[in-house]
Design a protein around this motif. Structure first.
Motif, PDB file in Angstrom:
ATOM      1  N   ILE A   3      33.882  34.008 -46.184  1.00  0.00           N
ATOM      2  CA  ILE A   3      32.744  33.231 -46.690  1.00  0.00           C
ATOM      3  C   ILE A   3      32.791  33.136 -48.216  1.00  0.00           C
ATOM      4  O   ILE A   3      32.571  32.065 -48.799  1.00  0.00           O
ATOM      5  CB  ILE A   3      31.421  33.857 -46.225  1.00  0.00           C
ATOM      6  CG1 ILE A   3      31.272  33.699 -44.707  1.00  0.00           C
ATOM      7  CG2 ILE A   3      30.233  33.232 -46.944  1.00  0.00           C
ATOM      8  CD1 ILE A   3      30.107  34.467 -44.114  1.00  0.00           C
ATOM      9  N   LEU A   4      33.105  34.244 -48.896  1.00  0.00           N
ATOM     10  CA  LEU A   4      33.120  34.257 -50.350  1.00  0.00           C
ATOM     11  C   LEU A   4      34.272  33.452 -50.935  1.00  0.00           C
ATOM     12  O   LEU A   4      34.167  32.916 -52.047  1.00  0.00           O
ATOM     13  CB  LEU A   4      33.171  35.701 -50.860  1.00  0.00           C
ATOM     14  CG  LEU A   4      31.919  36.552 -50.618  1.00  0.00           C
ATOM     15  CD1 LEU A   4      32.138  37.980 -51.100  1.00  0.00           C
ATOM     16  CD2 LEU A   4      30.714  35.942 -51.333  1.00  0.00           C
ATOM     17  N   HIS A   5      35.391  33.374 -50.203  1.00  0.00           N
ATOM     18  CA  HIS A   5      36.577  32.685 -50.730  1.00  0.00           C
ATOM     19  C   HIS A   5      37.087  31.620 -49.768  1.00  0.00           C
ATOM     20  O   HIS A   5      38.290  31.382 -49.676  1.00  0.00           O
ATOM     21  CB  HIS A   5      37.690  33.709 -51.001  1.00  0.00           C
ATOM     22  CG  HIS A   5      37.367  34.698 -52.076  1.00  0.00           C
ATOM     23  ND1 HIS A   5      37.170  34.338 -53.392  1.00  0.00           N
ATOM     24  CD2 HIS A   5      37.195  36.048 -52.029  1.00  0.00           C
ATOM     25  CE1 HIS A   5      36.900  35.419 -54.119  1.00  0.00           C
ATOM     26  NE2 HIS A   5      36.901  36.462 -53.313  1.00  0.00           N
ATOM     27  N   TYR A   6      36.180  30.965 -49.072  1.00  0.00           N
ATOM     28  CA  TYR A   6      36.591  30.040 -48.013  1.00  0.00           C
ATOM     29  C   TYR A   6      37.410  28.868 -48.549  1.00  0.00           C
ATOM     30  O   TYR A   6      38.313  28.375 -47.863  1.00  0.00           O
ATOM     31  CB  TYR A   6      35.373  29.537 -47.246  1.00  0.00           C
ATOM     32  CG  TYR A   6      34.507  28.552 -47.998  1.00  0.00           C
ATOM     33  CD1 TYR A   6      34.681  27.179 -47.848  1.00  0.00           C
ATOM     34  CD2 TYR A   6      33.519  29.006 -48.870  1.00  0.00           C
ATOM     35  CE1 TYR A   6      33.888  26.274 -48.547  1.00  0.00           C
ATOM     36  CE2 TYR A   6      32.730  28.114 -49.561  1.00  0.00           C
ATOM     37  CZ  TYR A   6      32.919  26.750 -49.405  1.00  0.00           C
ATOM     38  OH  TYR A   6      32.146  25.870 -50.098  1.00  0.00           O
ATOM     39  N   LYS A   7      37.133  28.421 -49.785  1.00  0.00           N
ATOM     40  CA  LYS A   7      37.857  27.262 -50.317  1.00  0.00           C
ATOM     41  C   LYS A   7      39.350  27.550 -50.449  1.00  0.00           C
ATOM     42  O   LYS A   7      40.183  26.654 -50.257  1.00  0.00           O
ATOM     43  CB  LYS A   7      37.274  26.851 -51.663  1.00  0.00           C
ATOM     44  CG  LYS A   7      35.890  26.219 -51.575  1.00  0.00           C
ATOM     45  CD  LYS A   7      35.421  25.760 -52.940  1.00  0.00           C
ATOM     46  CE  LYS A   7      34.054  25.087 -52.837  1.00  0.00           C
ATOM     47  NZ  LYS A   7      33.559  24.628 -54.167  1.00  0.00           N
ATOM     48  N   LYS A   8      39.703  28.776 -50.802  1.00  0.00           N
ATOM     49  CA  LYS A   8      41.102  29.144 -50.924  1.00  0.00           C
ATOM     50  C   LYS A   8      41.705  29.513 -49.575  1.00  0.00           C
ATOM     51  O   LYS A   8      42.818  29.125 -49.235  1.00  0.00           O
ATOM     52  CB  LYS A   8      41.268  30.325 -51.902  1.00  0.00           C
ATOM     53  CG  LYS A   8      41.003  29.969 -53.359  1.00  0.00           C
ATOM     54  CD  LYS A   8      41.195  31.186 -54.236  1.00  0.00           C
ATOM     55  CE  LYS A   8      40.995  30.827 -55.706  1.00  0.00           C
ATOM     56  NZ  LYS A   8      42.071  29.957 -56.216  1.00  0.00           N
ATOM     57  N   ILE A   9      40.935  30.284 -48.780  1.00  0.00           N
ATOM     58  CA  ILE A   9      41.487  30.827 -47.549  1.00  0.00           C
ATOM     59  C   ILE A   9      41.729  29.747 -46.508  1.00  0.00           C
ATOM     60  O   ILE A   9      42.741  29.774 -45.798  1.00  0.00           O
ATOM     61  CB  ILE A   9      40.555  31.934 -46.999  1.00  0.00           C
ATOM     62  CG1 ILE A   9      40.550  33.136 -47.961  1.00  0.00           C
ATOM     63  CG2 ILE A   9      40.991  32.371 -45.612  1.00  0.00           C
ATOM     64  CD1 ILE A   9      39.607  34.238 -47.567  1.00  0.00           C
TER      65      ILE A   9
END
Length: 400
Positions: free
Chosen positions: A211-217
């Motif tokens: 959730i915190l890094h969804y754009k990268k993951i």
């Protein structure tokens, strides 16, 4: 192959730390004098005396409140030994080059031991690697993998950093072990230990990190593939279990948790805080009852509350946060949580996937299990706050 000079101590810590010793005593505690001398020579600074200076006013307050001195000072010594080990672990992570290279031998040895444990399960030697425990209402005797540790949940906790480390290797195409074999090596120990507390905290840590890094993951193709495969397998397994094995152990445990009939889950969570409150009422809400006093003031209370037999000789509050509250009161409990939050911000935990996974996991887990002198928990905290695995830094673009 050349053996790293740190590996023998790491092997002891992971595999045989309590083997053949009385409960509560570990080889890392016995090695504390040597670890202390090694730290002095390595870091060229005193690390013990500042800790003792901080302890002195707390000790004086507890003595003024009244304690069983024998139990108090034995437990206090244990806390000091744990502190020395934690400082040694911190020193290792900041001084050792490429500490991650030591993880793969641990993973391989652990996997071999897990494979050996499977056939042993069907022999009289099963208690060597397995432990029979009460699991939940309706399941009195259930065998769980513990290897040579004292308890399956502790074994699962020990294994968690390895799980996250190699999971990230898998996601970011850094694994040197075949992907499918690596998945088996990571999942088999956790499944056989059947520690739902550890597994639940792992899942929550992964979800929060996503959730915190969804754009990268979400731009990571391997991640998407793993999610898809895992989702399909999980759904198929749940459907098959529901149709063909509706009374299986997992479903029984989950049903008991949902309906509030799982004494193990309740005993490790909110009931642990209720017990802590009962003990605080006997001494001081602010400062607690002191180290070693739970077994003195709370023996009958905890034994009767959890329904232990009259032959029981040892009791504890099975929750690190609640135990901290009981021993050091609201002052100690508040300092514990405040320190964790300050270090989270100061070390910028969110900038490293590995650190973030570990932090979220252990922050949750401390409210569902563990104990105040659990070195496996403190090693996870240390790894969360010391970002030595730079390959998993978010700023480097991992996950794109």
């Amino acid at each position: 192959m050349r053996i790293n000079k740190f590996f023998p101590v790491i092997f002891i810590y992971f595999f045989i730390n309590s083997l053949g010793l009385p409960f509560g005593l570990t080889y890392t505690a016995l090695l504390s004098p040597l670890l202390y001398l090694w730290m002095l020579m390595t870091r060229k600074q005193e690390v013990l005396w500042p800790f003792l200076v901080v302890l002195i006013p707390i000790v004086l307050i507890h003595l003024a409140l009244g304690v069983d001195e024998n139990s108090y000072f034995i437990s206090l010594l244990n806390i000091v030994l744990v502190y020395i080990f934690c400082q040694a672990a911190y020193t290792f992570f900041i001084k050792c080059e490429h500490p991650g290279r030591l993880f793969q031998p641990l993973l391989i040895i652990n996997f071999i031991c897990s494979l050996v444990a499977i056939p042993l399960f069907f022999t009289p030697l099963a208690p060597v690697f397995w432990m029979k425990q009460f699991l939940t209402t309706g399941i009195e005797d259930f065998w769980r993998l513990s290897l040579l540790t004292y308890e399956p949940s502790y074994y699962a906790l020990l294994f968690t950093p390895l799980f996250f480390f190699f999971l990230l290797q898998l996601l970011f195409y850094r694994n040197t072990i075949n992907s499918w074999l690596l998945i088996v090596m990571l999942l088999l120990p956790l499944i056989l230990s059947f520690s739902l507390g550890v597994l639940s905290a792992i899942v929550m840590a992964i979800l929060i990190t996503i959730i915190l890094h969804y754009k990268k993951i979400v731009r990571n193709k391997r991640f998407l593939n793993l999610v898809g495969v895992t989702g399909v397998i999980a759904i198929m397994g749940l459907v098959a279990g529901f149709i063909f094995f509706p009374e299986n152990i997992l479903f029984v445990r989950l049903a008991n948790v949902i309906t509030g009939k799982d004494p193990s889950g309740k005993g490790r969570t909110f009931e642990a805080f209720w017990l802590a409150d009962q003990l605080l009422a006997q001494k001081s809400y602010w400062w607690g009852i002191g180290p070693g006093q739970i077994k003195i003031l709370g023996f009958e209370l905890i034994r009767d509350f959890y329904g232990y037999g009259l032959e029981t000789t040892r009791v504890a509050i099975p929750n690190a946060a609640a135990e901290t509250l009981a021993i050091f009161g609201w002052v100690g409990f508040s300092l514990r949580i405040l320190t964790e939050c300050i270090l989270f911000v100061y070390t910028k935990v969110w900038r490293n996937y590995f650190c973030l996974l570990l932090f979220v996991f252990v922050f949750i887990y401390q409210f569902t299990g563990s104990f105040i002198t659990n070195i496996a928990e403190y090693v996870i905290w240390i790894m969360a706050f010391v970002p030595v695995f730079k390959e998993y830094d978010v700023v480097k673009g991992n996950g794109q």
